[in-house]
Design a protein around this motif. Structure first.
Motif, PDB file in Angstrom:
ATOM      1  N   ALA A  38       0.821  -1.209   0.000  1.00  0.00           N
ATOM      2  CA  ALA A  38       0.000   0.000   0.000  1.00  0.00           C
ATOM      3  C   ALA A  38       0.855   1.259   0.000  1.00  0.00           C
ATOM      4  N   ILE A  39       1.939   1.243   0.781  1.00  0.00           N
ATOM      5  CA  ILE A  39       2.836   2.399   0.854  1.00  0.00           C
ATOM      6  C   ILE A  39       3.533   2.632  -0.489  1.00  0.00           C
ATOM      7  N   ALA A  40       3.930   1.523  -1.162  1.00  0.00           N
ATOM      8  CA  ALA A  40       4.615   1.649  -2.449  1.00  0.00           C
ATOM      9  C   ALA A  40       3.731   2.333  -3.478  1.00  0.00           C
ATOM     10  N   ALA A  41       2.423   2.111  -3.361  1.00  0.00           N
ATOM     11  CA  ALA A  41       1.499   2.686  -4.337  1.00  0.00           C
ATOM     12  C   ALA A  41       1.112   4.127  -4.026  1.00  0.00           C
ATOM     13  N   THR A  42       1.429   4.610  -2.821  1.00  0.00           N
ATOM     14  CA  THR A  42       0.923   5.931  -2.421  1.00  0.00           C
ATOM     15  C   THR A  42       2.008   6.946  -2.063  1.00  0.00           C
ATOM     16  N   VAL A  43       2.961   6.600  -1.174  1.00  0.00           N
ATOM     17  CA  VAL A  43       3.872   7.630  -0.675  1.00  0.00           C
ATOM     18  C   VAL A  43       5.358   7.389  -0.952  1.00  0.00           C
ATOM     19  N   LEU A  44       5.764   6.146  -1.240  1.00  0.00           N
ATOM     20  CA  LEU A  44       7.195   5.894  -1.449  1.00  0.00           C
ATOM     21  C   LEU A  44       7.819   6.728  -2.565  1.00  0.00           C
ATOM     22  N   PRO A  45       7.115   6.939  -3.697  1.00  0.00           N
ATOM     23  CA  PRO A  45       7.732   7.766  -4.744  1.00  0.00           C
ATOM     24  C   PRO A  45       8.154   9.150  -4.233  1.00  0.00           C
ATOM     25  N   GLN A  46       7.370   9.732  -3.333  1.00  0.00           N
ATOM     26  CA  GLN A  46       7.702  11.068  -2.816  1.00  0.00           C
ATOM     27  C   GLN A  46       8.802  11.018  -1.761  1.00  0.00           C
ATOM     28  N   LEU A  47       8.898   9.921  -1.015  1.00  0.00           N
ATOM     29  CA  LEU A  47       9.834   9.854   0.111  1.00  0.00           C
ATOM     30  C   LEU A  47      11.209   9.331  -0.261  1.00  0.00           C
ATOM     31  N   PHE A  48      11.260   8.349  -1.157  1.00  0.00           N
ATOM     32  CA  PHE A  48      12.539   7.711  -1.458  1.00  0.00           C
ATOM     33  C   PHE A  48      13.002   7.932  -2.896  1.00  0.00           C
ATOM     34  N   PHE A  49      12.139   8.467  -3.743  1.00  0.00           N
ATOM     35  CA  PHE A  49      12.516   8.714  -5.145  1.00  0.00           C
ATOM     36  C   PHE A  49      12.036  10.108  -5.561  1.00  0.00           C
ATOM     37  N   SER A  50      12.245  11.052  -4.663  1.00  0.00           N
ATOM     38  CA  SER A  50      11.714  12.403  -4.859  1.00  0.00           C
ATOM     39  C   SER A  50      12.434  13.176  -5.960  1.00  0.00           C
ATOM     40  N   GLU A  51      13.609  12.721  -6.387  1.00  0.00           N
ATOM     41  CA  GLU A  51      14.358  13.436  -7.416  1.00  0.00           C
ATOM     42  C   GLU A  51      13.931  13.047  -8.823  1.00  0.00           C
ATOM     43  N   THR A  52      12.932  12.172  -8.939  1.00  0.00           N
ATOM     44  CA  THR A  52      12.488  11.723 -10.252  1.00  0.00           C
ATOM     45  C   THR A  52      11.120  12.318 -10.566  1.00  0.00           C
ATOM     46  N   ASP A  53      10.700  12.195 -11.842  1.00  0.00           N
ATOM     47  CA  ASP A  53       9.348  12.627 -12.199  1.00  0.00           C
ATOM     48  C   ASP A  53       8.344  11.618 -11.645  1.00  0.00           C
ATOM     49  N   PRO A  54       7.056  11.966 -11.569  1.00  0.00           N
ATOM     50  CA  PRO A  54       6.060  11.099 -10.933  1.00  0.00           C
ATOM     51  C   PRO A  54       5.998   9.687 -11.507  1.00  0.00           C
ATOM     52  N   THR A  55       6.037   9.555 -12.841  1.00  0.00           N
ATOM     53  CA  THR A  55       5.949   8.217 -13.444  1.00  0.00           C
ATOM     54  C   THR A  55       7.169   7.378 -13.101  1.00  0.00           C
ATOM     55  N   THR A  56       8.361   7.979 -13.213  1.00  0.00           N
ATOM     56  CA  THR A  56       9.589   7.252 -12.876  1.00  0.00           C
ATOM     57  C   THR A  56       9.619   6.886 -11.398  1.00  0.00           C
ATOM     58  N   GLY A  57       9.133   7.809 -10.547  1.00  0.00           N
ATOM     59  CA  GLY A  57       9.079   7.529  -9.121  1.00  0.00           C
ATOM     60  C   GLY A  57       8.162   6.361  -8.811  1.00  0.00           C
ATOM     61  N   ALA A  58       7.008   6.313  -9.483  1.00  0.00           N
ATOM     62  CA  ALA A  58       6.074   5.201  -9.278  1.00  0.00           C
ATOM     63  C   ALA A  58       6.680   3.884  -9.745  1.00  0.00           C
ATOM     64  N   LEU A  59       7.366   3.927 -10.897  1.00  0.00           N
ATOM     65  CA  LEU A  59       8.016   2.714 -11.402  1.00  0.00           C
ATOM     66  C   LEU A  59       9.098   2.232 -10.433  1.00  0.00           C
ATOM     67  N   ALA A  60       9.883   3.181  -9.894  1.00  0.00           N
ATOM     68  CA  ALA A  60      10.940   2.811  -8.950  1.00  0.00           C
ATOM     69  C   ALA A  60      10.354   2.218  -7.670  1.00  0.00           C
ATOM     70  N   ALA A  61       9.246   2.792  -7.188  1.00  0.00           N
ATOM     71  CA  ALA A  61       8.614   2.277  -5.971  1.00  0.00           C
ATOM     72  C   ALA A  61       8.079   0.867  -6.193  1.00  0.00           C
ATOM     73  N   PHE A  62       7.451   0.640  -7.344  1.00  0.00           N
ATOM     74  CA  PHE A  62       6.945  -0.699  -7.642  1.00  0.00           C
ATOM     75  C   PHE A  62       8.097  -1.676  -7.879  1.00  0.00           C
ATOM     76  N   ALA A  63       9.237  -1.167  -8.360  1.00  0.00           N
ATOM     77  CA  ALA A  63      10.401  -2.037  -8.541  1.00  0.00           C
ATOM     78  C   ALA A  63      10.916  -2.520  -7.186  1.00  0.00           C
ATOM     79  N   THR A  64      10.966  -1.634  -6.180  1.00  0.00           N
ATOM     80  CA  THR A  64      11.398  -2.076  -4.849  1.00  0.00           C
ATOM     81  C   THR A  64      10.371  -3.028  -4.252  1.00  0.00           C
ATOM     82  N   PHE A  65       9.097  -2.839  -4.585  1.00  0.00           N
ATOM     83  CA  PHE A  65       8.070  -3.786  -4.160  1.00  0.00           C
ATOM     84  C   PHE A  65       8.352  -5.171  -4.741  1.00  0.00           C
TER      85      PHE A  65
END
Length: 443
Positions: free
Chosen positions: A47-74
């Motif tokens: 649930a966290i990977a789908a909602t807040v991880l892109p902003q907390l751990f991949f904040s230097e990327t654009d939203p789509t890349t951040g979401a992809l990176a969060a799902f990759a760690t998932f």
């Protein structure tokens, strides 16, 4: 041990004489509790990977890349699962199911707690996402050994004519954990502002780990080793001349079972992880509403599991699996049309339908997988097949996000992918034997 089902029957008879249904009931109930506790933090991460991880751990990327990176760690946690299943399965086939379950529980709890206190990218830079990947890998390793071990602990204690029903209880640990995780996140998200949730609210489920470890160890230590494993150890102690079973001789069975389970895994992760990102980011649904829909879906799915487990004891494992597969095929076809309506009720119906269709299989899976292998390689065989399938399934949120990024947010390619996996799964079920029929013939 040419007939795995017959070997399991023989060991079940020994268990009935020694431990009886009391230990079977205790094993089933404790496995639900232990599995739910173990899955809680793993579920929260989805649930966290789908909602807040892109902003907390991949904040230097654009939203789509951040979401992809969060799902990759998932997905990293699931990539580690086959390795965990193989290593823990090898040891579990030698030192016992219960001993390995104690180890996996400790490892999972420690890693989850460390995720809960991990600084974000803003505090320590690139070390944060790297540490997150390592902890996710160790979580996955532990869960790879935990899932099948819990299933075997329950099933090998169960009466031979109710293995499907008893083993369906252990499958309920996962949705129960999802309910707890999403309920925690729902409560936290509802009580805190969005800024507070980003700063510390998301950590709450992970910080329960110390308490979970203490409770889980108490539960696990009250269960005896399974009768089937005891019989196998006694056979080896006597120096039985029966030739050892080669794990590689069951490679075809492992591959077939993996194909069977891939479709279920894809459906599960679309309905529980990808949909969170889709409805909150694409449709603008509030996070508490999305979490509430998932809570409802997981509660309903527990009933679907119980039905699947009970049905497979009456009509056979293969027939029950095919009932689930046909239902899941229909659920995939109507899923996105209902979601894209934007109506909260119809979105809830779509998620509940797809998740229940997927989780119906989970009530059958423990018996269906375990009866395909003899005792001495059962832990390894079941764990490797199951976890390899989940690796593929866990990549579904990543793949779906990537597909949408390159197709202008189209959903039909995702539906097509789900249907293709479903048809392959049905084919693998059709060509495989029904272990239940073998078991019935030996009574």
């Amino acid at each position: 041990m040419n007939n795995p089902g017959e070997a399991l029957d023989r060991h079940a008879d020994v268990g009935a004489a020694s431990d009886g249904t009391d230990m079977a009931n205790r094993a089933a109930l404790s496995s639900i509790a232990g599995s739910a506790l173990e899955w809680l933090d793993f579920a929260a991460y989805g649930a966290i990977a789908a909602t807040v991880l892109p902003q907390l751990f991949f904040s230097e990327t654009d939203p789509t890349t951040g979401a992809l990176a969060a799902f990759a760690t998932f997905s990293v946690g699931f990539v580690a699962r086959p390795l965990g299943g193989l290593v823990c399965g090898y040891l579990g086939d030698r030192v016992g199911r219960r001993n390995m379950l104690v180890f996996t529980f400790l490892l999972m709890g420690i890693c989850s707690f460390l995720i809960g206190v991990l600084p974000t990218y803003a505090s320590i830079g690139v070390i944060a996402p790297l540490a997150l990947v390592v902890l996710r890998f160790m979580q996955g390793f532990a869960l790879g050994g935990e899932v099948t071990g819990s299933q075997l602990l329950t099933m090998e204690h169960a009466p031979k004519d109710r293995r499907g029903f008893y083993s369906s209880f252990i499958a309920m640990g996962s949705p129960l954990a999802q309910v707890l995780a999403n309920a925690l996140l729902f409560g936290v998200a509802a009580l805190l502002t969005n800024d507070q949730f980003l700063r510390f609210g998301w950590r709450v489920p992970f910080l329960f780990s110390f308490l979970l470890v203490a409770i889980g160890l108490f539960i696990r230590m009250r269960i005896s080793e399974t009768p089937a494993f005891k019989v196998e150890m006694e056979r080896k102690r006597r120096g039985d001349s029966q030739p050892a079973v080669a794990f590689l001789s069951y490679a075809g069975t492992v591959f077939r079972l993996m194909i069977v389970w891939v479709a279920v895994s894809v459906a599960y992760f679309i309905a529980t992880v990808f949909i969170l990102s889709f409805v909150t980011n694409k449709l603008g649904m509030a996070k508490p509403t999305a979490f509430a829909i998932l809570i409802l879906a997981h509660i309903c799915s527990m009933f679907a599991m119980g039905i699947g487990g009970a049905l497979c004891d009456r009509v056979g494992r293969r027939t029950a699996m095919l009932v689930g597969s046909r239902t899941m095929l229909l659920a995939f076809v109507v899923f996105f049309p209902l979601v894209l309506s934007g109506n909260t009720l119809l979105i809830a119906v779509a998620v509940v339908f797809l998740l229940c269709a997927a989780q119906f299989h989970a009530g059958v899976q423990p018996a269906y997988f375990a009866e395909a292998f003899p005792t001495e390689i059962r832990y390894r065989g079941s764990a490797v097949a199951y976890n390899l399938a989940v690796v593929v399934g866990s990549s579904a949120p990543f793949a779906a996000t990537l597909i949408q990024a390159h197709t202008g947010d189209a959903t039909w390619p995702i539906v097509g992918l789900g249907i293709a996996f479903n048809l392959l799964s049905m084919l693998a079920i059709y060509i495989g034997p029904d272990s239940w029929q073998k078991t019935e013939s030996t009574r």
